[in-house]
Write a protein that holds these residues in place. Structure first.
Motif, PDB file in Angstrom:
ATOM      1  N   ASP A 119      48.770  51.523  -2.463  1.00 18.63           N
ATOM      2  CA  ASP A 119      48.084  52.391  -1.515  1.00 18.63           C
ATOM      3  C   ASP A 119      46.794  52.971  -2.074  1.00 18.63           C
ATOM      4  OD1 ASP A 119      50.000  51.997   0.419  1.00 18.63           O
ATOM      5  OD2 ASP A 119      51.179  53.758  -0.130  1.00 18.63           O
ATOM      6  N   LEU A 120      46.375  52.518  -3.242  1.00 21.16           N
ATOM      7  CA  LEU A 120      45.125  52.983  -3.842  1.00 21.16           C
ATOM      8  C   LEU A 120      44.037  51.932  -3.677  1.00 21.16           C
ATOM      9  CD1 LEU A 120      45.975  54.693  -7.255  1.00 21.16           C
ATOM     10  CD2 LEU A 120      45.030  55.742  -5.207  1.00 21.16           C
ATOM     11  N   TYR A 121      42.887  52.397  -3.257  1.00 23.32           N
ATOM     12  CA  TYR A 121      41.704  51.554  -3.175  1.00 23.32           C
ATOM     13  C   TYR A 121      40.735  52.032  -4.249  1.00 23.32           C
ATOM     14  CZ  TYR A 121      43.361  49.773   1.281  1.00 23.32           C
ATOM     15  OH  TYR A 121      44.099  49.170   2.264  1.00 23.32           O
ATOM     16  N   HIS A 122      40.091  51.098  -4.935  1.00 26.66           N
ATOM     17  CA  HIS A 122      39.166  51.416  -6.017  1.00 26.66           C
ATOM     18  C   HIS A 122      37.782  50.926  -5.618  1.00 26.66           C
ATOM     19  CE1 HIS A 122      42.721  52.017  -8.528  1.00 26.66           C
ATOM     20  NE2 HIS A 122      43.173  50.910  -7.954  1.00 26.66           N
ATOM     21  N   VAL A 123      36.808  51.820  -5.652  1.00 24.25           N
ATOM     22  CA  VAL A 123      35.429  51.458  -5.361  1.00 24.25           C
ATOM     23  C   VAL A 123      34.627  51.647  -6.634  1.00 24.25           C
ATOM     24  CG1 VAL A 123      33.367  52.007  -4.028  1.00 24.25           C
ATOM     25  CG2 VAL A 123      35.605  52.135  -2.939  1.00 24.25           C
ATOM     26  N   LYS A 124      33.961  50.575  -7.060  1.00 23.37           N
ATOM     27  CA  LYS A 124      33.074  50.631  -8.220  1.00 23.37           C
ATOM     28  C   LYS A 124      31.689  50.242  -7.735  1.00 23.37           C
ATOM     29  CE  LYS A 124      36.759  49.400 -11.325  1.00 23.37           C
ATOM     30  NZ  LYS A 124      37.789  48.662 -10.648  1.00 23.37           N
TER      31      LYS A 124
END
Length: 164
Positions: A130-135
């Motif tokens: 349920d975690l989204y990572h934006v780099k």
């Protein structure tokens, strides 16, 4: 005769190896890595793009900043981000597959000075549970933030992390 055949097979092998290495350089490790995005992901990507845009607005002056994308945008997050940046007054130069190949194979002095104006921009968006990572990569600066999806909504799961 046998030596010629061996030499020819070595030449072909080396040529194939070089071509494989070059094709590996042509693929860009940027963009969305979300596998089989759900319909709700489009809404999530808009919320995340809004948050990323707000952070960029805090860091850069809109009317005098141009972003040059390093990769082709073909996902909902990237499209929302480009639209948001333009609405805020930033100039955004989108990348095409042809422009990326020209940059890869061009000598440094052959690059158009017009394309060198502004800051390079690329992003990676990924998901784990349920975690989204934006780099976000803007020239040499790296920004990242996690977002948590809960009950059909998504919220930041921490502060922005900035690395220069």
């Amino acid at each position: 005769m046998m030596n010629k055949m061996i030499a020819a097979s070595h030449s072909i092998f080396i040529l194939i190896l070089v071509l494989l290495l070059l094709s590996g350089c042509a693929t860009q490790p940027y963009g969305s890595f979300i596998q089989n995005p759900s319909p709700i992901y489009n809404r999530y990507s808009k919320v995340m793009a809004d948050d990323v845009t707000a952070q960029i607005v805090r860091l850069y002056p809109a009317a005098s900043t141009q972003f040059n994308l390093r990769h082709v945008v073909n996902d909902s997050f990237g499209k929302a981000l480009i639209e948001n940046l333009r609405l805020e007054g930033f100039a955004v130069q989108e990348a095409t597959q042809q422009s990326i190949q020209q940059q890869i194979f061009a000598a440094p002095h052959q690059l158009d000075t017009e394309s060198q104006k502004g800051l390079t921009l690329s992003y990676i968006i990924d998901q784990s549970g349920d975690l989204y990572h934006v780099k976000l990569m803007i020239d040499d600066m790296r920004l990242s933030r996690a977002f948590a999806a809960q009950a059909d909504s998504i919220h930041p799961a921490g502060l922005w992390v900035r690395k220069e």
